[in-house]
Design a protein around this motif. Sequence first.
Motif, short mmCIF file in Angstrom:
data_model
loop_
_atom_site.label_atom_id
_atom_site.label_comp_id
_atom_site.label_asym_id
_atom_site.label_seq_id
_atom_site.Cartn_x
_atom_site.Cartn_y
_atom_site.Cartn_z
N GLY A 1 5.60 -16.34 10.07
CA GLY A 1 8.01 -16.70 10.42
C GLY A 1 8.53 -16.07 9.11
O GLY A 1 7.52 -14.68 8.52
N MET A 2 9.64 -16.70 9.13
CA MET A 2 10.46 -15.17 7.65
C MET A 2 10.64 -16.40 6.68
O MET A 2 10.67 -17.74 6.63
N THR A 3 10.91 -15.50 5.76
CA THR A 3 11.30 -16.08 4.15
C THR A 3 12.17 -14.88 3.70
O THR A 3 12.22 -13.68 4.35
N GLN A 4 12.74 -14.85 2.01
CA GLN A 4 12.67 -14.17 1.26
C GLN A 4 12.26 -14.10 -0.11
O GLN A 4 11.54 -15.79 -0.53
N VAL A 5 12.33 -12.59 -0.26
CA VAL A 5 12.36 -12.88 -2.12
C VAL A 5 12.73 -11.58 -2.30
O VAL A 5 13.31 -10.98 -2.73
N PHE A 6 12.28 -11.53 -4.08
CA PHE A 6 13.02 -10.95 -4.74
C PHE A 6 12.62 -10.00 -5.48
O PHE A 6 11.42 -9.98 -5.85
N ASP A 7 13.24 -8.98 -5.15
CA ASP A 7 12.92 -7.31 -6.31
C ASP A 7 12.45 -7.46 -7.62
O ASP A 7 13.19 -8.49 -8.36
N ASP A 8 12.16 -6.29 -8.33
CA ASP A 8 12.00 -5.86 -9.25
C ASP A 8 13.61 -6.36 -10.66
O ASP A 8 14.02 -6.99 -11.23
N LYS A 9 14.47 -5.67 -9.33
CA LYS A 9 15.13 -5.40 -9.40
C LYS A 9 16.70 -7.18 -9.74
O LYS A 9 17.80 -6.36 -9.41
N GLY A 10 16.22 -7.76 -8.63
CA GLY A 10 16.72 -9.69 -8.99
C GLY A 10 17.57 -8.95 -6.87
O GLY A 10 18.13 -9.78 -7.10
N ASN A 11 17.04 -8.05 -6.49
CA ASN A 11 17.48 -8.15 -4.76
C ASN A 11 17.13 -8.84 -4.11
O ASN A 11 15.62 -9.08 -3.86
N LEU A 12 17.70 -9.49 -2.85
CA LEU A 12 16.94 -10.28 -2.04
C LEU A 12 17.23 -9.90 -0.94
O LEU A 12 17.53 -9.22 -0.50
N ILE A 13 15.09 -10.09 -0.72
CA ILE A 13 14.66 -9.43 1.00
C ILE A 13 14.57 -10.02 1.44
O ILE A 13 13.45 -10.88 1.51
N PRO A 14 14.38 -9.89 2.84
CA PRO A 14 14.46 -10.94 3.97
C PRO A 14 12.86 -10.27 4.29
O PRO A 14 12.72 -8.37 4.96
N VAL A 15 11.94 -10.81 4.66
CA VAL A 15 10.43 -10.44 4.53
C VAL A 15 9.56 -11.64 5.53
O VAL A 15 10.15 -12.34 5.94
N THR A 16 9.32 -10.75 7.17
CA THR A 16 8.26 -11.99 7.38
C THR A 16 6.59 -11.64 7.60
O THR A 16 6.28 -10.91 6.64
N VAL A 17 6.51 -13.08 7.19
CA VAL A 17 5.03 -13.63 6.71
C VAL A 17 4.01 -12.82 8.03
O VAL A 17 4.38 -13.57 9.18
N VAL A 18 3.42 -12.52 7.40
CA VAL A 18 2.17 -12.09 8.40
C VAL A 18 0.69 -12.48 7.91
O VAL A 18 0.50 -12.21 7.11
N GLU A 19 -0.12 -13.38 9.07
CA GLU A 19 -1.70 -13.28 8.48
C GLU A 19 -2.43 -12.30 9.30
O GLU A 19 -2.90 -11.43 10.99
N ALA A 20 -2.99 -10.95 8.09
CA ALA A 20 -3.11 -10.05 8.81
C ALA A 20 -4.67 -9.54 8.65
O ALA A 20 -5.33 -9.26 7.28
N GLY A 21 -5.57 -9.74 9.47
CA GLY A 21 -7.15 -10.25 9.71
C GLY A 21 -7.60 -12.23 9.19
O GLY A 21 -7.05 -12.45 8.99
N PRO A 22 -8.78 -11.63 9.06
CA PRO A 22 -9.30 -10.46 8.96
C PRO A 22 -9.96 -10.25 10.33
O PRO A 22 -10.19 -10.85 11.09
N CYS A 23 -10.27 -9.23 10.30
CA CYS A 23 -9.94 -8.30 11.58
C CYS A 23 -12.01 -7.79 11.64
O CYS A 23 -11.99 -6.61 10.66
N VAL A 24 -12.93 -7.87 12.98
CA VAL A 24 -14.34 -7.32 12.89
C VAL A 24 -13.84 -6.48 14.04
O VAL A 24 -12.89 -6.12 14.78
N ILE A 25 -14.63 -5.13 13.84
CA ILE A 25 -14.93 -4.60 14.52
C ILE A 25 -16.30 -4.48 15.38
O ILE A 25 -17.06 -4.43 15.10
N THR A 26 -15.62 -4.52 16.85
CA THR A 26 -16.76 -4.55 18.06
C THR A 26 -17.01 -3.89 18.43
O THR A 26 -18.06 -3.82 19.48
N GLY A 27 -16.49 -2.48 18.33
CA GLY A 27 -16.96 -1.98 19.19
C GLY A 27 -16.08 -0.06 18.75
O GLY A 27 -15.44 0.10 18.16
N VAL A 28 -16.70 1.07 18.89
CA VAL A 28 -16.36 2.17 18.28
C VAL A 28 -16.58 3.20 20.05
O VAL A 28 -17.99 3.27 19.88
N ARG A 29 -15.15 3.77 20.11
CA ARG A 29 -14.81 4.82 20.72
C ARG A 29 -14.75 6.27 20.49
O ARG A 29 -14.80 6.56 19.19
N THR A 30 -16.22 7.14 21.10
CA THR A 30 -16.71 8.33 20.93
C THR A 30 -15.79 9.04 21.07
O THR A 30 -16.02 9.03 22.97
#
Length: 225
Positions: free
Chosen positions: A11-40
């Motif tokens: 989903g989406m939310t918002q965070v503040f940076d070090d300077k106090g600016n409001l930044i809209p962000v998308t929250v992503v569940e990234a992984g964990p992923c497993v390598i299931t194959g290698v193409r050469t």
Amino acid sequence: MLKSIIGKKIGMTQVFDDKGNLIPVTVVEAGPCVITGVRTAEKDGYNAVQLGFGDTEEKKLIKPQIGFFKKNNLSLKKILREFRVADTASFSVGQEIKADAFKAGDYVDVSALTKGKGFSGVIKRHNFGMQPRTHGQSDRMRARGSSGGQGPQKVLKGMRMSGHLGCEYVTIQKLLVVNVDAEKNLMLIKGAVPAVKTGTLLISNTLKKIPVVKEVKADKKAKKK
């Protein structure tokens, strides 16, 4: 390290940076992923790494897929995607890829299937303007209008008309990674990304040129009065 991963949109939310600016962000569940194959290139004609994401049940897969995972001693995965790489020497089947492959400040390209919006008119689909609201109640305010003239007396191919909107594979390029939580496998990406909530995202290192921030150095010599 592989700079690509499969994720799920939270989903989406918002965070503040070090300077106090409001930044809209998308929250992503990234992984964990497993390598299931290698193409050469020698065997398959190209270099790529196949990643698996999301555990699933055996009844939701067909027998060839189940046999593939059991042959490689891997847990059953719901999603399989390939990512091109320059060299496959450092990758092996069973290797795990986590969110720590990226860090705050990286730029990524995000690919996904957009949200389906059904049958839509030309105003919503192509940003057409409305027709004049004259002579009382009119039923032509949101109509497309004429589709041609005296010649060639047919609708040309590619004419912008009403139709199905959404459900298209889209890539948004050069999005900034605001923060990465390696323990929870979460990424905060600046701005909006395609896909519905819980939709599958393909995240890779951006192909565009990354902007270089130049440091402003103070003059060593004092200006003469």
